[in-house]
Design an enzyme around this catalytic site. Structure first.
Site, PDB file in Angstrom:
ATOM      1  CG  ASP A  63     -22.978 -13.569  43.596  1.00  0.00           C
ATOM      2  OD1 ASP A  63     -24.077 -14.116  43.759  1.00  0.00           O
ATOM      3  OD2 ASP A  63     -22.779 -12.380  43.913  1.00  0.00           O
ATOM      4  CG  ASP A  76     -23.371  -0.324  30.391  1.00  0.00           C
ATOM      5  OD1 ASP A  76     -23.937  -0.391  31.500  1.00  0.00           O
ATOM      6  OD2 ASP A  76     -22.947   0.737  29.913  1.00  0.00           O
ATOM      7  CG  ASP A 128     -26.866  -8.811  43.274  1.00  0.00           C
ATOM      8  OD1 ASP A 128     -26.186  -8.263  44.163  1.00  0.00           O
ATOM      9  OD2 ASP A 128     -26.900 -10.044  43.115  1.00  0.00           O
TER      10      ASP A 128
END
Length: 277
Positions: free
Chosen positions: A86, A137, A155
């Site tokens: 985000d 990844d 996060d």
């Protein structure tokens, strides 16, 4: 007819939100993604039906997961964020004047794409020249980089499915090697009310690797129980006794010097959970 979103936070409890509009809903390569506009909390991002962030309270999580480690480190210049598509953590990182480079390692590119479109207040720093976005990844990325980052921030989503590998002792050993000689790592580690076993396991795994390991808390209304934990591991610097600036050199809405220190004052049941004497 009113439209309500039901989020099953745990098997025996749920939250509901009155929805104005569904802005996007799609099946990505890794998960179900939706961004909806709600009456109470504004626009919110959901992954596999679980709320990840909302316009109303996102600053609490993003400020705490970022500024606690960055103000603990005496001179952070290079930071890695694993997850966090985000962009809110990157936004907070790049407020620090010392910052030269922030790498965002996100496995699901669709999260970044849709958050840029529908959550610009949160994703606004992803186009900053100091931000490097790597799609892939996070476990593999950490394994392939040694002695490189001053701070690493995990996060991630909840410790299930694709994110499960980010909550293990072997991964924390890799993080230790990825950090510079006085590096610091921090991870969101769920709520001690609903997932005490996860909180204890992550804390114990981190403590087995890092000389300095602490747990700190924050009040985040839209996360299960509203009371959230973070685990911080440091090679040298103690976050609880950090030399904080007299004045924070940028605007915050939750984080302050007093909050920094107070967040390490744990309730008795949390102290008992992680065996603090």
């Amino acid at each position: 007819m009113d439209l309500w979103l039901r989020e099953a936070q745990i098997s025996d409890a749920a939250m509901t939100y009155k929805v104005k509009e569904t802005l996007v809903r799609k099946k990505t390569k890794y998960q179900d993604l939706a961004i909806v506009d709600t009456y109470a909390l504004g626009r919110m991002l959901l992954l596999d039906g679980i709320v990840q962030t909302t316009i109303k309270d996102e600053y609490v999580y993003h400020e705490m997961i970022t500024h606690i480690p960055l103000f603990t480190h005496p001179n952070p210049k290079k930071v890695l964020v694993v997850g966090g598509g985000d962009g809110g953590t990157i936004r907070e990182i790049l407020k620090h004047p010392s910052m030269e480079k922030a790498v965002l390692c996100e496995i699901d590119e669709d999260v970044i794409i849709e958050c840029k479109k529908y959550l610009p207040e949160i994703s606004c720093a992803l186009e900053d020249s100091r931000c490097e976005v790597f799609i892939g990844d996070g476990i593999k990325y950490v394994h392939e980089h040694k002695n490189e980052f001053d701070v690493i921030i995990i996060d991630s989503t909840d410790p299930f499915g694709a994110a499960e590998g980010l909550f293990g002792g072997s991964f924390y050993k890799e993080i230790f090697e990825c950090l510079t000689e006085d590096g610091i790592f921090v991870a969101q580690t769920e709520t001690p009310f609903y997932l005490p076993d996860v909180v204890k396991r992550v804390y114990d795994d981190a403590k087995a690797v890092f000389p300095v390991t602490k747990l700190f808390m924050a009040a985040i209304p839209t996360y299960p129980s509203g009371y959230w934990s973070f685990t911080i591991g440091s090679k040298k610097h103690d976050p609880e006794n950090a030399q904080l600036p007299e004045k924070i050199p940028f605007e915050t809405r939750y984080y302050t010097e007093k909050i920094h220190r107070a967040s390490f004052a744990l309730p008795k049941f949390v102290e008992d959970l992680i065996n603090i004497k």
